[in-house]
Each structure stands twice: as C-alpha cells, then as structure tokens.
Scaffold this active site. Structure first.
Site, PDB file in Angstrom:
ATOM      1  N   ARG A  83       0.864  -1.187   0.000  1.00  9.93           N
ATOM      2  CA  ARG A  83       0.000   0.000   0.000  1.00  9.93           C
ATOM      3  C   ARG A  83       0.893   1.228   0.000  1.00  9.93           C
ATOM      4  NH1 ARG A  83      -2.752  -0.470   4.951  1.00  9.93           N
ATOM      5  NH2 ARG A  83      -4.148  -1.946   3.916  1.00  9.93           N
ATOM      6  N   ARG A 153      -0.969   6.167   9.682  1.00  7.73           N
ATOM      7  CA  ARG A 153      -0.978   5.647   8.318  1.00  7.73           C
ATOM      8  C   ARG A 153      -1.252   6.767   7.304  1.00  7.73           C
ATOM      9  NH1 ARG A 153      -3.568  -0.449   8.761  1.00  7.73           N
ATOM     10  NH2 ARG A 153      -2.221  -1.174  10.449  1.00  7.73           N
ATOM     11  N   LYS A 214      -2.697   0.546  15.165  1.00  3.02           N
ATOM     12  CA  LYS A 214      -2.744   1.424  13.998  1.00  3.02           C
ATOM     13  C   LYS A 214      -3.461   2.733  14.335  1.00  3.02           C
ATOM     14  CE  LYS A 214      -6.848  -1.034  12.301  1.00  3.02           C
ATOM     15  NZ  LYS A 214      -7.383  -1.885  11.222  1.00  3.02           N
ATOM     16  N   LYS A 216      -5.116   6.355  12.360  1.00  2.69           N
ATOM     17  CA  LYS A 216      -5.529   6.911  11.077  1.00  2.69           C
ATOM     18  C   LYS A 216      -5.952   8.372  11.227  1.00  2.69           C
ATOM     19  CE  LYS A 216      -7.009   2.372   9.433  1.00  2.69           C
ATOM     20  NZ  LYS A 216      -8.147   1.547   8.932  1.00  2.69           N
ATOM     21  N   CYS A 434     -14.518  -4.283   0.706  1.00  2.06           N
ATOM     22  CA  CYS A 434     -13.086  -4.506   0.888  1.00  2.06           C
ATOM     23  C   CYS A 434     -12.636  -5.613  -0.063  1.00  2.06           C
ATOM     24  CB  CYS A 434     -12.778  -4.873   2.337  1.00  2.06           C
ATOM     25  SG  CYS A 434     -13.419  -6.486   2.832  1.00  2.06           S
ATOM     26  N   CYS A 440      -6.872 -11.583   1.053  1.00  5.26           N
ATOM     27  CA  CYS A 440      -6.769 -11.142   2.445  1.00  5.26           C
ATOM     28  C   CYS A 440      -6.794 -12.336   3.395  1.00  5.26           C
ATOM     29  CB  CYS A 440      -7.909 -10.190   2.786  1.00  5.26           C
ATOM     30  SG  CYS A 440      -7.831  -9.635   4.504  1.00  5.26           S
ATOM     31  N   CYS A 479     -14.693  -9.339   6.843  1.00  4.81           N
ATOM     32  CA  CYS A 479     -14.454  -9.629   8.264  1.00  4.81           C
ATOM     33  C   CYS A 479     -14.787  -8.361   9.043  1.00  4.81           C
ATOM     34  CB  CYS A 479     -13.000 -10.068   8.479  1.00  4.81           C
ATOM     35  SG  CYS A 479     -11.816  -8.706   8.579  1.00  4.81           S
ATOM     36  N   CYS A 483     -12.296  -2.494   6.953  1.00  7.13           N
ATOM     37  CA  CYS A 483     -11.656  -1.859   5.792  1.00  7.13           C
ATOM     38  C   CYS A 483     -12.654  -1.291   4.795  1.00  7.13           C
ATOM     39  CB  CYS A 483     -10.732  -2.853   5.088  1.00  7.13           C
ATOM     40  SG  CYS A 483      -9.351  -3.403   6.121  1.00  7.13           S
TER      41      CYS A 483
END
Length: 570
Positions: A83, A153, A214, A216, A434, A440, A479, A483
């Site tokens: 990414r 990110r 993470k 964002k 996603c 994935c 899931c 995303c």
C-alpha cells in the site's frame, strides 16, 4: 462528548507479544534483509512477517489455490500486498504510468487497486520482485513508509477539485501532518533502497515501541465527508472564512474495527475536542499521537485503538492532556455541516476554470476486463493528461485539472475504454467492499467478488418498489476489521463465514451514525429477502427525503447507537 473517567491512564498487565517484537526490532529493521536472501521460502519468517507491515506490506497468499498446493506438498503461494503512501491521494500522470508498468510486469494479478485509504495497492508481488518494487516507487517519488503497522498511516484529504485554492491548502496540511508523524528510523531506506546505514537512537513522536495499534488521520473539507472522518482516530475539519482556511475543528477517537463475539470491542464515532488555529495543527497532531502512545492499551490489542483509550480515561481527561502537551486551549468548535460523502461523478468545473472528471471504478479494481480495458484506458489518458489524478477514499479516480481544450479527447478515451458509462446507477456508485478473498488472510466471507451481483439484486429491489432513482449506502466487508467501512453504512454486511454475514442497519447519508446489528449470520438469499421487505416498507412509509437508515431509526427497526460503548451491543 464523553466526559467521565472510567479507568486508569495506563493499563497494567503482561504486554502483547507485538510489543516485544517492536522493542527487539532495532527500530523496524529486524532481520528483514537476511530474510530477503532466503530462497527456500517465498514468505517472511518469525517477527519479520509483522515488521514488513511498518514498511507498507502485508504477506498474503492466494487462498483459492491454498488447498491444492497443500495437496502437492507445497507451501502457500506467498506474496506481498503493498500500500503506497499518498497523502491526499494525488498522483501525477508520469507516476501513474510507472506504477501501471510495474503492475503489468511484476505482479501476479496485473491490477492496480484503488483503496478506501485514498491510495493504490499492488497485489501479488513475489519475493524476488519486492526490492525492485520499492526502488521503482522511489525513482518516481513514492514510498510505502508507515502505511501499515502500529503507526500513523496514509493521511486522507477530502477530494475537492471545485474549491481549488481551499482544497490545495488543506491538501498541503495533509502532507505536513503525514511527514511530521512519520517514523524517523532509516530502516526503510537501508533495506529497500540500499541506503547508508544510520544508527537510530530515538523516535521522538512514536517512541521505540511505536504506537499500541494502527492510527488513522484525515483532513476534511466540509460539506463533503468523503473520507468518512468518523472511521478515523484523528480528524482535522477545515474551517474556512471567505474561502480561506483559518483553522480546524479536531475530532478524535473514531474507529470501526471490532471482533465477532467480543462485546468489549465496537465501532465508535469520533469526539469533537474543539477548534484550533492553523499554527497549532502539527503540535496538536503530535500531542494526540503521543497521548495515545503513552496511554493506549499495550496489553490487549483488541482494545488498543484510540477509541478505547478515550472511553477508558474519559474524553475530557484525554483532551486536557492534549492541550497540555500541545500548549493550546481548544476553542469552541466552529459550525460546519456534512451534506454527503459520495464523489461527484462526471465533469465538474472548478473555480479556477479547470475541469475535473470523476470516474466510477467498481471496487477500485483497475484491470483490463473482457470488453472493458479499464487499466489500459487510464494509462492512455495518463499519456496525454497535463493535470493530475486524484484517488478518492471511495475507491474512485478523478482526472483533475483538465483545460477546456482537452475535455473532449479525455472524455472520448474514458468512453472508449469503458471508464465512463452513463448507465451506472446511483446505487452502484454508493456501494463499496473490501478486498477479502482470495488475497486477504483475515477474510471470513467474500466482499469484492460478492458486491457487484448483490448491487444488481438491490437495483432490482429498488425498481420493484418504485424507488429506482434512490440509493442506499451499502457496504460489505469480509471480516469485522472495518476496511470497507460497513460500520458507517445504512446497510452494512460483515462477513461471519463462507456465504454468511451479519447485517447492520441505521447509518446515515452523512456518515455520522454507527449502524446496529439487525440480523445475524444470514446467507445471501436471506439478505435479499430481508432487503426486499425493508425496501418495501421504506418505499411505502418514508418521509420526504428520508434515507433508509434514518427510516430504520425512526420506525424503530433498530435502536439508534448514540454512545457505542453503551448502545452498540445492547
């Protein structure tokens, strides 16, 4: 805004193993270089499997052929997804042609995927090509530093090509925030670009063990909420006076990931801390990140995001610490309004006289499909385009900055290669998924491959009930990690198992409300049956201009989620 403290500032207990591997990684170097030389396996071993994420990559394999390879006594077909780091999603035609060539020549699938993180991904890069990939990107001024892992990110920015001066200023702040919060270690350059080895002694903002989870960040230009600010930890809402940016309202603590069956996890909207002037932007960004660095849960990664820190210590306590660290006092938030979050499709003219063409890219997947050579089409446009491209957080592509004289040629190319189709419904334009299978590793159910057919079915239901001109914000994720941002949809489907999904209802068009579980573990036919009845009721009983999410709340089909910690699982 939550204001009560409900727990300690620091969570005590045995640290999650990720904390060990970060601490022992020598500032994200690990033994990645040695692993690259290992030709026995196509994957990365031990801690390096996790550490490459900080360099913008995830190790994956083709799950469609995993069982067959196992029968042949072969390891899974390991590869990486990369990414890129593209603050604000802006890329030049020259850069585009270079990534197009790499995707064609050196990936298993040949595609470029536009993501909900307003950037592009390469899928299916085999180990021998990984270093070449990074060096190719570096040669055109792109990297993938900190697009995954426990760091800040890729910074999103509203794709607003109309108010060009305001957007340009907001975009510059997205770049500044991204640069300010990047890791300072030179591990990326050393490993992938053969850079000089430089000892790292500290990470002044992120710390030696980086963030607990993470993180964002977005820069948002109202009235468009196309970046879904409530899905993010830190958001700067642009406040303009007379067309000039004067400061930001700061929203903290949004996030959509959860875990099936774990009621301590939930999606959450961001809280509004107040207004700051422009000159305090980077100080506040660093203060929010360092407060989360020091107070975030390093014991249980499922509760490690900023949203849980705010709910544990209290938003007012968190806000006061940010003010102390940044040397600022938040003023009362300035008024703003979100009116939508979709992209403006087709041509729009900016106030600078330049024209901008937004193309719908289903699921963000640019590939040459039979009769629809989308990837080649964008490359052909890139060869003549004098402006730039803008990737949106809704997985679409804007051809920006087109002079009047070039409009006809670019439009003709877009039509010729299937990039511009006047038949695309509003429903399809407002649906998203996603990646999920086959790449994935977290996917429990299909998403990208399921969505097109699902949308066709929903289009049929809307027509059946005489609301064909309307649309539903519909999102599917394979899931519960979030995303595809299903937890800000009017109808959100979250994968539970092969062909099975949980259905959530009650989000709104503006992206300011979390939906609530309506049906659990239902199959694809049951989804259509439920939507058939729901759309019938909505069509018959809705109020003027009422979206299906608002209808679901008003008619008590589901209860409104006002405070996620209290209401989401209630």
């Amino acid at each position: 805004m939550s204001d009560s403290s409900t727990g300690p500032l620091i969570v005590e207990g045995k640290l999650a193993d990720n904390e060990r591997l970060k601490d022992q990684s020598n500032y994200l170097r690990g033994t990645i270089e040695a692993d690259l030389q290992d030709r026995i396996t196509g994957g990365f071993t031990a801690d390096n499997f996790q550490l490459i994420r900080f360099h913008g990559m995830y190790q994956q394999d083709d799950r469609d052929i995993r069982a067959e390879r196992q029968k042949q006594k072969l390891e899974p077909l390991h590869n990486v997804m990369l990414r890129a780091r593209m603050p604000g999603g802006i890329i030049t035609p020259t850069q585009w042609l270079a990534i197009d060539k790499f995707a064609t020549d050196h990936t298993m699938y040949g595609s470029i995927r536009l993501t909900t993180r307003q950037t592009f991904q390469f899928h299916g890069v085999l180990k021998p090509n990984i270093k070449l990939m990074h060096q190719t990107l570096n040669s055109i001024g792109i990297d993938s530093i900190a697009t995954a892992g426990d760091v800040n990110r890729n910074v999103l920015c509203t794709s607003n090509p109309v108010e060009s001066a305001l957007h340009q200023e907001a975009y510059q702040w997205a770049i500044k925030i991204s640069e300010h919060l990047l890791p300072k270690t030179k591990a990326y350059a050393e490993i992938w670009l053969d850079g000089e080895k430089v000892e790292t002694t500290e990470e002044p903002i992120l710390g030696k063990t980086y963030l607990p989870r993470k993180f964002k960040t977005t820069v948002v230009v109202p009235p468009q909420n196309d970046v879904d600010c409530h899905a993010n930890d830190l958001n700067f809402i642009a406040i303009a006076e007379d067309g000039e940016l004067v400061g930001f309202n700061v929203l903290v603590g949004g996030g959509l990931a959860m875990t099936h069956g774990d009621t301590s996890t939930y999606p959450r909207k961001a809280d509004d801390l107040g207004f700051i002037p422009l000159d305090k932007t980077l100080d506040v960004a660093a203060a929010v990140v360092t407060t989360q660095r020091d107070w975030g849960n390093r014991v249980n990664r499922k509760n490690a995001k900023t949203k849980y820190t705010l709910d544990r210590v209290g938003t007012d306590t968190f806000k006061a610490e940010v003010e102390k660290r940044a040397g600022v006092t938040f003023a009362e938030s300035r008024p703003f309004e979100f009116t939508g979050r979709g992209d403006r499709f087709g041509w729009v003219e900016g106030i600078d006289g330049k024209h901008h063409l937004t193309l719908f890219i289903e699921n963000g997947r640019l590939l040459d499909f039979p009769g629809k050579p989308l990837k080649t089409g964008v490359a052909e446009i890139a060869k003549i385009h004098q402006g730039d491209f803008r990737m949106t957080a809704n997985q679409n592509l804007i051809i920006a900055g087109v002079p009047e004289a070039d409009k006809a040629q670019i439009e003709q190319l877009a039509i010729e290669f299937g990039l511009l189709d006047g038949k695309t419904s509003e429903q399809r334009k407002n649906s998203m998924a996603c990646v999920a299978f086959p790449t994935c590793p977290l996917a429990m159910a299909e998403a990208e491959r399921y969505l097109p057919g699902l949308v066709t079915d929903v289009e049929g239901l809307l027509a059946k009930h005489n609301v064909a001109d309307e649309h539903i914000i519909l999102r599917v994720t394979g899931c519960p990690n979030g995303c595809g941002r299903a937890m800000l949809a009017e109808v959100g489907l979250v994968g539970k198992g092969p062909g099975k999904y949980n259905m959530y209802l009650g989000g709104n068009h503006e992206g300011t409300r979390i939906p609530k579980l309506y049906k659990e573990n239902i199959n694809e036919q049951e989804i259509i049956d439920v939507l058939d009845a729901l759309i019938a009721d909505w069509s018959a009983s809705r109020q003027a201009g009422e979206g299906i999410g608002d209808f679901a709340i008003r008619t008590k089909i589901v209860a409104e989620v006002k405070v996620s910690k209290r209401d989401f699982h209630d």
